[in-house]
Design a protein around this motif. Structure first.
Motif, mmCIF file in Angstrom:
data_model
loop_
_atom_site.group_PDB
_atom_site.id
_atom_site.type_symbol
_atom_site.label_atom_id
_atom_site.label_comp_id
_atom_site.label_asym_id
_atom_site.label_seq_id
_atom_site.Cartn_x
_atom_site.Cartn_y
_atom_site.Cartn_z
ATOM 1 N N ARG A 87 21.304 -43.504 47.858
ATOM 2 C CA ARG A 87 21.723 -41.982 48.528
ATOM 3 C C ARG A 87 22.503 -42.772 50.278
ATOM 4 N NH1 ARG A 87 16.703 -40.866 47.023
ATOM 5 N NH2 ARG A 87 15.950 -41.203 49.017
ATOM 6 N N ILE A 88 21.549 -43.623 51.017
ATOM 7 C CA ILE A 88 22.398 -43.712 51.849
ATOM 8 C C ILE A 88 23.845 -44.462 51.898
ATOM 9 C CG2 ILE A 88 21.650 -45.389 54.220
ATOM 10 C CD1 ILE A 88 19.044 -44.711 54.287
ATOM 11 N N LYS A 89 23.756 -45.128 51.122
ATOM 12 C CA LYS A 89 25.169 -45.813 50.789
ATOM 13 C C LYS A 89 26.406 -44.572 50.231
ATOM 14 C CE LYS A 89 23.007 -50.292 49.865
ATOM 15 N NZ LYS A 89 23.472 -52.082 49.109
ATOM 16 N N ARG A 90 25.905 -44.124 49.459
ATOM 17 C CA ARG A 90 27.111 -43.186 49.021
ATOM 18 C C ARG A 90 27.281 -42.032 50.200
ATOM 19 N NH1 ARG A 90 24.331 -39.009 44.175
ATOM 20 N NH2 ARG A 90 23.249 -38.813 46.266
ATOM 21 N N ALA A 91 26.425 -41.880 50.912
ATOM 22 C CA ALA A 91 26.453 -40.813 51.896
ATOM 23 C C ALA A 91 27.570 -41.862 52.939
ATOM 24 C CB ALA A 91 25.199 -40.758 53.196
ATOM 25 N N LEU A 92 26.762 -42.946 53.411
ATOM 26 C CA LEU A 92 28.463 -43.595 53.894
ATOM 27 C C LEU A 92 29.761 -44.001 53.727
ATOM 28 C CD1 LEU A 92 26.017 -46.475 55.348
ATOM 29 C CD2 LEU A 92 26.603 -45.227 56.901
ATOM 30 N N ASP A 93 29.639 -43.617 52.286
ATOM 31 C CA ASP A 93 30.939 -43.673 51.480
ATOM 32 C C ASP A 93 31.444 -42.853 51.659
ATOM 33 O OD1 ASP A 93 33.027 -45.176 50.286
ATOM 34 O OD2 ASP A 93 32.416 -43.769 48.326
ATOM 35 N N LEU A 94 30.440 -41.339 51.439
ATOM 36 C CA LEU A 94 31.427 -40.459 51.281
ATOM 37 C C LEU A 94 32.311 -39.692 53.147
ATOM 38 C CD1 LEU A 94 29.066 -38.211 49.199
ATOM 39 C CD2 LEU A 94 31.112 -38.425 48.792
#
Length: 104
Positions: free
Chosen positions: A55-62
């Protein structure tokens, strides 16, 4: 009863206004990582830890792309699970117990 509904309505509004749910994050994903939180994260079961990291990596990417998830993928207030809280409570309790023991 009306006050309770009003309070729940306000909580839902505030939850959506914070914006982390639009990135697919849970509330516990946004807690500032001090030493207690880091220890609680270390104690998470591996699948829960892996889900958190995804979730954190996806949020950083977004965030880097200045995008948000499609609305059907936003985290809903009712679905937000406080997965870290029990571990954090345990860590804080142990730290306070240790501090009391050292005072003696």
């Amino acid at each position: 009863a009306a006050t309770g509904r009003l309070l729940v309505g306000f909580r839902k509004w505030y939850y959506n206004a914070c914006g982390f749910n639009k990135l697919g994050l849970l509330r516990d994903d946004t807690i500032n990582e001090d030493t207690d939180v880091k220890e609680a994260i270390r104690r998470l079961p591996e699948p829960v830890y892996n889900d958190r990291m995804f979730r954190i990596k996806r949020a950083l990417d977004l965030s880097m792309k200045q995008q948000i998830l499609p609305k059907d993928q936003w985290t809903k207030y009712e679905e937000d699970v406080h997965y870290l809280e029990p571990y954090l409570d345990e860590v804080i309790h142990e730290r306070k117990e240790r501090e009391e023991w050292q005072k003696k």
